[in-house]
Design an enzyme around this catalytic site. Structure first.
Site, mmCIF file in Angstrom:
data_model
loop_
_atom_site.group_PDB
_atom_site.id
_atom_site.type_symbol
_atom_site.label_atom_id
_atom_site.label_comp_id
_atom_site.label_asym_id
_atom_site.label_seq_id
_atom_site.Cartn_x
_atom_site.Cartn_y
_atom_site.Cartn_z
ATOM 1 N N SER A 1 -42.836 70.249 52.715
ATOM 2 C CA SER A 1 -43.401 70.633 51.427
ATOM 3 C C SER A 1 -43.832 69.396 50.646
ATOM 4 C CB SER A 1 -42.393 71.502 50.670
ATOM 5 O OG SER A 1 -42.988 72.139 49.572
ATOM 6 N N ASP B 1 -47.759 81.681 52.929
ATOM 7 C CA ASP B 1 -47.561 80.484 52.117
ATOM 8 C C ASP B 1 -48.918 80.032 51.584
ATOM 9 O OD1 ASP B 1 -46.964 77.978 51.042
ATOM 10 O OD2 ASP B 1 -45.877 77.278 52.806
ATOM 11 N N HIS C 1 -42.641 80.087 52.835
ATOM 12 C CA HIS C 1 -42.340 78.714 52.459
ATOM 13 C C HIS C 1 -40.822 78.492 52.419
ATOM 14 C CE1 HIS C 1 -43.743 74.883 50.852
ATOM 15 N NE2 HIS C 1 -42.684 74.898 50.050
#
Length: 306
Positions: A154, A246, A276
């Site tokens: 991320s 996502d 996610h």
């Protein structure tokens, strides 16, 4: 429970994971204070904590005198290559503890020593403090003639990709691979998965916009948004994995395509049932388990190549 109006996976394990996450970290968490967000996130991470692999040794310290790191040394080390892990959390939450078991398991599977970086967080510290902290650690490892695989999820995937950009610009050698896990790479927030998955569980497009506002990185900067690069020629072998559900999905897709077109060796996976932050579901979801195995295999492949 996640709203039925959202794009939804169907795998039972990931649905259970999403329910647990919502019970610790509300879907509208970004509307709370920074202190509250961090308390919720720390509690969530603790919920998914795991015992470390047998024989794993860890120690905390500092690089360049001021940058906190945690070192993971598995019982069986097969390579001198180092793994450098940069945690996710939107540049706002996360710590050495938040990804503790994840780092230990990757190090154990790869048979490689791993260093996790406790880079400074926004909003107390704005861009480029985060990348500077991580780059300081990377430069120290490269100065010690270490071969390094950079890994991040991320926001950490953003930082990992940015380190490769910076190292290339400074003609630094020694990065032998990069592993980008549902990375944020500077997409436009209005098209592709940013539109299709705008209300996806776990992370929304509005959340991504919030984290960008907090960080205050300049738009179009190839370090903060590697999709803006004019050239990716000569980049190291790369593994990218994204979650179908996502908004960041197409950042990874598009970057993988750019790298492949430039002749970079690329492995790309799109996890069809994942959302996610699925790394935390690796012990309760079949899809997450398979995705994590692929990450560990990539870490082993890159680390063993030297």
């Amino acid at each position: 429970m996640v709203s039925a109006e959202r794009p939804m996976p169907s795998e039972a394990g990931i649905l259970q994971f999403m329910d647990i996450c919502d019970s610790f970290y509300p879907p509208d968490a970004v509307t709370a204070s920074i202190t509250q967000q961090r308390q919720w996130y720390d509690a969530l991470c603790a919920r998914f904590d795991r015992p470390l692999p047998e024989g794993m040794e860890t120690s905390d310290g500092f690089v360049a005198g001021t940058i906190p790191i945690r070192r993971y040394r598995p019982a069986n080390i097969r390579t001198a290559t180092m793994l450098l892990y940069l945690h996710g959390g939107g540049f706002v939450v996360g710590s050495l503890d938040s990804h503790h078991a994840i780092c230990a398991e990757i190090a154990d599977h790869a048979g490689a020593e791993l260093i996790s970086v406790d880079y400074r967080l926004a909003p107390e510290y704005r861009w480029p403090v985060q990348t500077d902290d991580c780059f300081g650690v990377l430069k120290q490892l490269l100065a010690e003639k270490k071969s390094v695989v950079v890994v991040g999820d991320s926001a950490g995937g953003n930082l990992a990709a940015g380190l490769v950009v910076r190292a290339k610009a400074e003609n630094l050698s020694g990065i032998v691979g990069q592993i980008l896990i549902y990375p944020a790479l500077g997409g436009d927030l209005v098209s592709g998965s940013y539109q299709e998955m705008a209300d996806a569980p776990g992370l929304t497009t509005a959340d991504v916009a919030y984290y960008r506002r907090i960080l205050q990185a300049p738009e179009g900067d190839p370090v903060s948004g590697p999709l803006a690069l004019s050239s990716v020629q000569g980049f190291p072998p790369t593994f990218i994995t994204v979650a179908h559900y996502d908004p960041l999905r197409d950042d990874g897709r598009n970057y993988a395509a750019r790298l492949a077109q430039a002749g970079v060796e690329v492995w790309f996976r799109e996890e069809p049932q994942m959302v996610h932050a699925w790394l935390r579901a690796r012990h309760m979801s079949e899809g997450a388990r398979a995705g994590f195995a692929a990450i560990c295999a990539a870490a082993s492949r890159f680390a063993d190549a030297r």
